[in-house]
Design a protein around this motif. Structure first.
Motif, PDB file in Angstrom:
ATOM      1  N   ILE A 156      51.257  24.480  38.047  1.00 49.63           N
ATOM      2  CA  ILE A 156      50.757  25.811  37.684  1.00 49.63           C
ATOM      3  C   ILE A 156      50.918  26.740  38.878  1.00 49.63           C
ATOM      4  N   HIS A 157      51.530  27.884  38.630  1.00 51.63           N
ATOM      5  CA  HIS A 157      51.628  28.945  39.633  1.00 51.63           C
ATOM      6  C   HIS A 157      50.469  29.904  39.395  1.00 51.63           C
ATOM      7  N   CYS A 158      49.744  30.204  40.458  1.00 55.08           N
ATOM      8  CA  CYS A 158      48.613  31.131  40.376  1.00 55.08           C
ATOM      9  C   CYS A 158      48.882  32.313  41.293  1.00 55.08           C
ATOM     10  N   LEU A 159      48.725  33.490  40.765  1.00 55.22           N
ATOM     11  CA  LEU A 159      48.764  34.706  41.561  1.00 55.22           C
ATOM     12  C   LEU A 159      47.312  35.160  41.657  1.00 55.22           C
ATOM     13  N   ILE A 160      46.770  35.161  42.862  1.00 54.89           N
ATOM     14  CA  ILE A 160      45.344  35.406  43.042  1.00 54.89           C
ATOM     15  C   ILE A 160      45.145  36.560  44.020  1.00 54.89           C
ATOM     16  N   THR A 161      44.178  37.421  43.705  1.00 55.69           N
ATOM     17  CA  THR A 161      43.914  38.569  44.575  1.00 55.69           C
ATOM     18  C   THR A 161      43.310  38.117  45.896  1.00 55.69           C
ATOM     19  N   ALA A 162      43.598  38.880  46.955  1.00 56.25           N
ATOM     20  CA  ALA A 162      43.069  38.559  48.282  1.00 56.25           C
ATOM     21  C   ALA A 162      41.588  38.887  48.380  1.00 56.25           C
ATOM     22  N   GLY A 163      41.080  39.664  47.470  1.00 51.44           N
ATOM     23  CA  GLY A 163      39.658  40.001  47.411  1.00 51.44           C
ATOM     24  C   GLY A 163      39.192  39.840  45.983  1.00 51.44           C
ATOM     25  N   GLY A 164      38.088  40.450  45.663  1.00 55.50           N
ATOM     26  CA  GLY A 164      37.596  40.345  44.289  1.00 55.50           C
ATOM     27  C   GLY A 164      36.278  41.070  44.110  1.00 55.50           C
ATOM     28  N   LEU A 165      35.653  40.804  43.000  1.00 60.40           N
ATOM     29  CA  LEU A 165      34.372  41.425  42.682  1.00 60.40           C
ATOM     30  C   LEU A 165      33.260  40.626  43.372  1.00 60.40           C
ATOM     31  N   THR A 166      32.314  41.340  43.929  1.00 66.55           N
ATOM     32  CA  THR A 166      31.206  40.692  44.606  1.00 66.55           C
ATOM     33  C   THR A 166      30.287  40.062  43.578  1.00 66.55           C
ATOM     34  N   LEU A 167      29.850  38.851  43.891  1.00 69.82           N
ATOM     35  CA  LEU A 167      28.907  38.149  43.009  1.00 69.82           C
ATOM     36  C   LEU A 167      27.530  38.795  43.114  1.00 69.82           C
ATOM     37  N   PRO A 168      26.728  38.733  42.062  1.00 67.47           N
ATOM     38  CA  PRO A 168      25.365  39.309  42.135  1.00 67.47           C
ATOM     39  C   PRO A 168      24.546  38.625  43.229  1.00 67.47           C
ATOM     40  N   ASN A 169      23.647  39.361  43.835  1.00 65.54           N
ATOM     41  CA  ASN A 169      22.731  38.863  44.879  1.00 65.54           C
ATOM     42  C   ASN A 169      23.440  38.388  46.129  1.00 65.54           C
ATOM     43  N   TYR A 170      24.643  38.860  46.361  1.00 69.30           N
ATOM     44  CA  TYR A 170      25.342  38.486  47.584  1.00 69.30           C
ATOM     45  C   TYR A 170      26.012  39.735  48.123  1.00 69.30           C
ATOM     46  N   HIS A 171      25.805  40.020  49.365  1.00 69.48           N
ATOM     47  CA  HIS A 171      26.415  41.200  49.974  1.00 69.48           C
ATOM     48  C   HIS A 171      27.362  40.750  51.060  1.00 69.48           C
TER      49      HIS A 171
END
Length: 173
Positions: A156-171
């Motif tokens: 499987i080839h995965c193209l994944i972002t270097a960042g993303g959406l922040t999870l709740p309760n985590y800064h």
């Protein structure tokens, strides 16, 4: 001019391919690609008003045939490209150990599901870690079942972002 590279490879190695054990779906794909737009698929004849006759060979319409599905694949790539976030991306590949190839041949659907799920969960868990920014990344995944040597090599080839959406309760920083 149409790209007949794969068709030429299959034709050149047809003797070798006929001696290898292949699932029926692979044999059908190979046969379709080899015969695509040749006389063996049948022909249609068109005559213009100047009485010139043109012969046009029929297509196989197999989804793996580059002659038949090349344009659709380019459209798919463009659609996927428009969905990508405007950020850096990483290319990650997951494969199964070659010791499991006999299992793959008889349980392809189940092992495909397992490979997709385990790949996704691994990347999501890794990116959710505080060591890797604690985010949920964007991801595109594509299954390939053949290697460059046209041997069975599910991965499987995965193209994944270097960042993303922040999870709740985590800064993150």
């Amino acid at each position: 001019m149409h790209n007949r590279v794969l068709q030429n490879i299959f034709s050149a190695y047809s003797g070798y391919l006929s001696k290898t054990a292949q699932p029926l779906k692979n044999l059908k794909a190979i046969s379709s690609i080899q015969e695509c737009r040749t006389k063996s698929m049948g022909s249609s004849y068109y005559r213009c008003k100047h009485n010139h006759v043109t012969e046009q060979h029929h297509s196989c319409r197999h989804r793996s045939c580059p002659l038949c599905s090349g344009r659709k694949k380019l459209q798919w790539v463009d659609q996927q490209r428009r969905k990508l976030f405007d950020t850096e991306h990483f290319h990650v590949v997951f494969t199964i150990p070659h010791e499991y190839l006999p299992l793959w041949q008889y349980n392809e659907e189940k092992l495909t599901d397992i490979l997709f799920l385990s790949s996704k969960e691994t990347l999501f868990e890794l990116m959710a870690s505080k060591d890797y920014h604690g985010v949920t990344p964007g991801m595109l995944m594509a299954l390939h079942t053949w290697g460059r040597q046209l041997t069975l090599h599910p991965h499987i080839h995965c193209l994944i972002t270097a960042g993303g959406l922040t999870l709740p309760n985590y800064h993150s920083c």
